[in-house]
Design a protein around this motif. Sequence first.
Motif, mmCIF file in Angstrom:
data_model
loop_
_atom_site.group_PDB
_atom_site.id
_atom_site.type_symbol
_atom_site.label_atom_id
_atom_site.label_comp_id
_atom_site.label_asym_id
_atom_site.label_seq_id
_atom_site.Cartn_x
_atom_site.Cartn_y
_atom_site.Cartn_z
ATOM 1 N N GLY A 17 0.787 -1.224 0.000
ATOM 2 C CA GLY A 17 0.000 0.000 0.000
ATOM 3 C C GLY A 17 0.820 1.275 0.000
ATOM 4 O O GLY A 17 1.963 1.313 0.449
ATOM 5 N N SER A 18 0.195 2.333 -0.524
ATOM 6 C CA SER A 18 0.751 3.690 -0.516
ATOM 7 C C SER A 18 -0.340 4.643 -0.065
ATOM 8 O O SER A 18 -1.475 4.549 -0.537
ATOM 9 C CB SER A 18 1.233 4.106 -1.907
ATOM 10 O OG SER A 18 2.251 3.262 -2.379
ATOM 11 N N GLY A 46 2.146 4.348 4.143
ATOM 12 C CA GLY A 46 1.758 3.054 3.599
ATOM 13 C C GLY A 46 2.877 2.064 3.853
ATOM 14 O O GLY A 46 4.053 2.378 3.607
ATOM 15 N N VAL A 47 2.556 0.886 4.371
ATOM 16 C CA VAL A 47 3.596 -0.066 4.758
ATOM 17 C C VAL A 47 4.530 -0.386 3.594
ATOM 18 O O VAL A 47 5.756 -0.284 3.705
ATOM 19 C CB VAL A 47 2.973 -1.356 5.327
ATOM 20 C CG1 VAL A 47 4.037 -2.430 5.534
ATOM 21 C CG2 VAL A 47 2.255 -1.074 6.639
ATOM 22 N N GLY A 48 3.958 -0.774 2.447
ATOM 23 C CA GLY A 48 4.801 -1.113 1.309
ATOM 24 C C GLY A 48 5.649 0.060 0.858
ATOM 25 O O GLY A 48 6.864 -0.081 0.633
ATOM 26 N N ARG A 49 5.015 1.222 0.747
ATOM 27 C CA ARG A 49 5.758 2.408 0.309
ATOM 28 C C ARG A 49 6.849 2.777 1.305
ATOM 29 O O ARG A 49 7.968 3.144 0.920
ATOM 30 C CB ARG A 49 4.776 3.571 0.128
ATOM 31 C CG ARG A 49 5.294 4.734 -0.731
ATOM 32 C CD ARG A 49 4.829 6.063 -0.180
ATOM 33 N NE ARG A 49 5.401 6.278 1.139
ATOM 34 C CZ ARG A 49 6.610 6.795 1.347
ATOM 35 N NH1 ARG A 49 7.380 7.150 0.336
ATOM 36 N NH2 ARG A 49 7.064 6.962 2.576
ATOM 37 N N ASN A 148 -1.654 -5.589 3.748
ATOM 38 C CA ASN A 148 -2.759 -4.657 3.519
ATOM 39 C C ASN A 148 -3.444 -4.888 2.182
ATOM 40 O O ASN A 148 -4.595 -4.480 2.005
ATOM 41 C CB ASN A 148 -2.259 -3.210 3.587
ATOM 42 C CG ASN A 148 -2.114 -2.721 5.014
ATOM 43 O OD1 ASN A 148 -2.990 -2.923 5.848
ATOM 44 N ND2 ASN A 148 -0.987 -2.090 5.306
ATOM 45 N N ILE A 149 -2.742 -5.498 1.236
ATOM 46 C CA ILE A 149 -3.354 -5.688 -0.077
ATOM 47 C C ILE A 149 -4.316 -6.877 -0.030
ATOM 48 O O ILE A 149 -4.217 -7.727 0.857
ATOM 49 C CB ILE A 149 -2.283 -5.878 -1.175
ATOM 50 C CG1 ILE A 149 -1.511 -7.193 -0.991
ATOM 51 C CG2 ILE A 149 -1.320 -4.701 -1.186
ATOM 52 C CD1 ILE A 149 -0.511 -7.477 -2.111
ATOM 53 N N PRO A 150 -5.281 -6.937 -0.944
ATOM 54 C CA PRO A 150 -6.231 -8.062 -0.937
ATOM 55 C C PRO A 150 -5.516 -9.411 -1.003
ATOM 56 O O PRO A 150 -4.479 -9.552 -1.659
ATOM 57 C CB PRO A 150 -7.080 -7.811 -2.190
ATOM 58 C CG PRO A 150 -7.007 -6.329 -2.398
ATOM 59 C CD PRO A 150 -5.613 -5.945 -1.995
ATOM 60 N N VAL A 151 -6.100 -10.400 -0.345
ATOM 61 C CA VAL A 151 -5.483 -11.725 -0.268
ATOM 62 C C VAL A 151 -5.251 -12.308 -1.660
ATOM 63 O O VAL A 151 -4.191 -12.896 -1.932
ATOM 64 C CB VAL A 151 -6.345 -12.679 0.579
ATOM 65 C CG1 VAL A 151 -5.814 -14.101 0.492
ATOM 66 C CG2 VAL A 151 -6.368 -12.228 2.031
ATOM 67 N N ARG A 152 -6.228 -12.163 -2.546
ATOM 68 C CA ARG A 152 -6.076 -12.716 -3.892
ATOM 69 C C ARG A 152 -4.888 -12.081 -4.607
ATOM 70 O O ARG A 152 -4.138 -12.769 -5.324
ATOM 71 C CB ARG A 152 -7.367 -12.499 -4.701
ATOM 72 C CG ARG A 152 -7.292 -12.953 -6.149
ATOM 73 C CD ARG A 152 -6.962 -14.424 -6.276
ATOM 74 N NE ARG A 152 -6.747 -14.817 -7.667
ATOM 75 C CZ ARG A 152 -5.893 -15.750 -8.044
ATOM 76 N NH1 ARG A 152 -5.155 -16.394 -7.158
ATOM 77 N NH2 ARG A 152 -5.754 -16.057 -9.322
ATOM 78 N N THR A 153 -4.678 -10.787 -4.419
ATOM 79 C CA THR A 153 -3.551 -10.102 -5.047
ATOM 80 C C THR A 153 -2.233 -10.582 -4.447
ATOM 81 O O THR A 153 -1.251 -10.815 -5.176
ATOM 82 C CB THR A 153 -3.698 -8.584 -4.883
ATOM 83 O OG1 THR A 153 -4.952 -8.183 -5.447
ATOM 84 C CG2 THR A 153 -2.578 -7.832 -5.577
ATOM 85 N N GLY A 264 8.521 -0.539 12.457
ATOM 86 C CA GLY A 264 8.520 -1.900 11.915
ATOM 87 C C GLY A 264 8.885 -1.931 10.445
ATOM 88 O O GLY A 264 9.544 -2.871 9.974
ATOM 89 N N ASP A 265 8.479 -0.905 9.702
ATOM 90 C CA ASP A 265 8.805 -0.829 8.276
ATOM 91 C C ASP A 265 10.311 -0.634 8.084
ATOM 92 O O ASP A 265 10.916 -1.246 7.204
ATOM 93 C CB ASP A 265 8.047 0.319 7.614
ATOM 94 C CG ASP A 265 6.547 0.221 7.822
ATOM 95 O OD1 ASP A 265 6.047 -0.896 8.042
ATOM 96 O OD2 ASP A 265 5.875 1.275 7.771
#
Length: 315
Positions: A17-18, A46-49, A148-153, A264-265
């Motif tokens: 996420g961002s 955003g964790v990923g960002r 944070n992203i959808p499980v399917r993704t 944590g990031d």
Amino acid sequence: MQVMNPQSPPDIVVIGGSNMDLHARAHEQVVMGSSMSGSAGLSPGGVGRNVAENLARLGDSVALVSVVGDDPIGDEVISYTEDVGVDCTYVRRRADVRTGTYNAVLDSSGELVVAVADMAATDEFSPLVVEAARDMIKNARGVLVEGNIPVRTAEVAIDLAHDFDVPVGFDPVSVPKARRARDLIRADRELYLVTPNQAELAALTDLPAGTDAEIEKAVHSLHDRGVGVVWVRLGARGSVISYNDVYQELPAVPTDVVDVTGAGDAMLAAFTHELLREVDLVEAARFGHAAAALTCGTHDTVRMDLSESLVRELA
């Protein structure tokens, strides 16, 4: 800071996420239902960002796969993230959603009191965004996926990396997201790294994790489900890292806490930075603790002056 050559594949692809973060810190005791004096700051998050920015600040070649809205906040998030050295080629703009926002209230000691997250864009992060980055994932040395992203993704991202024999790390992010992501961890598809905190460990395994013995049992259950390295964050106590025949607790690095957001990031990014250099995993975890301590010592979600030399000096 390393500026990425767009012609060369990144070492690390971060999929997550961002958003834009607003942190408000009270200057006095927090009284629920009341206003109080304090200070506030706005920064891309955003964790990923955040993980991607930390990696870039540490000098690594990194790309971000994410989704933002086609709006001024999205413009700012992408512009800032590119400026610090992250390849944002595969950050998708969507006109039908708002760029996410994370609004946090901290007490006078810097600990989180409450947060409200509007993650509409991240919730609409489709597998097609990951599929578009297929060639980049294929040529990476590692992929980091956050919960944070959808499980399917996330499933598609992990499968793609697995098909290309690229190691995958997974950060479950929160207890609800960890519970939702249980089926991502399967014995027939190895994950190189999973990084839960104590509560997320319990959620991922459906086992208690309140005592040291329970933590160890839950950790080994993840190994039984194909996870090579389990790194459990234990807050102020430190962490436990487990892999092969190693099971070791590491103390946190003492620091004066200003704001815990993003620690944590930074920890995950610094650990990954060392993995790229094939450093011993226990020493890599120590490096991660140092980066987390440095981040806790500022108001920034990602410490602005973070560098390999700064972290190494503390570690």
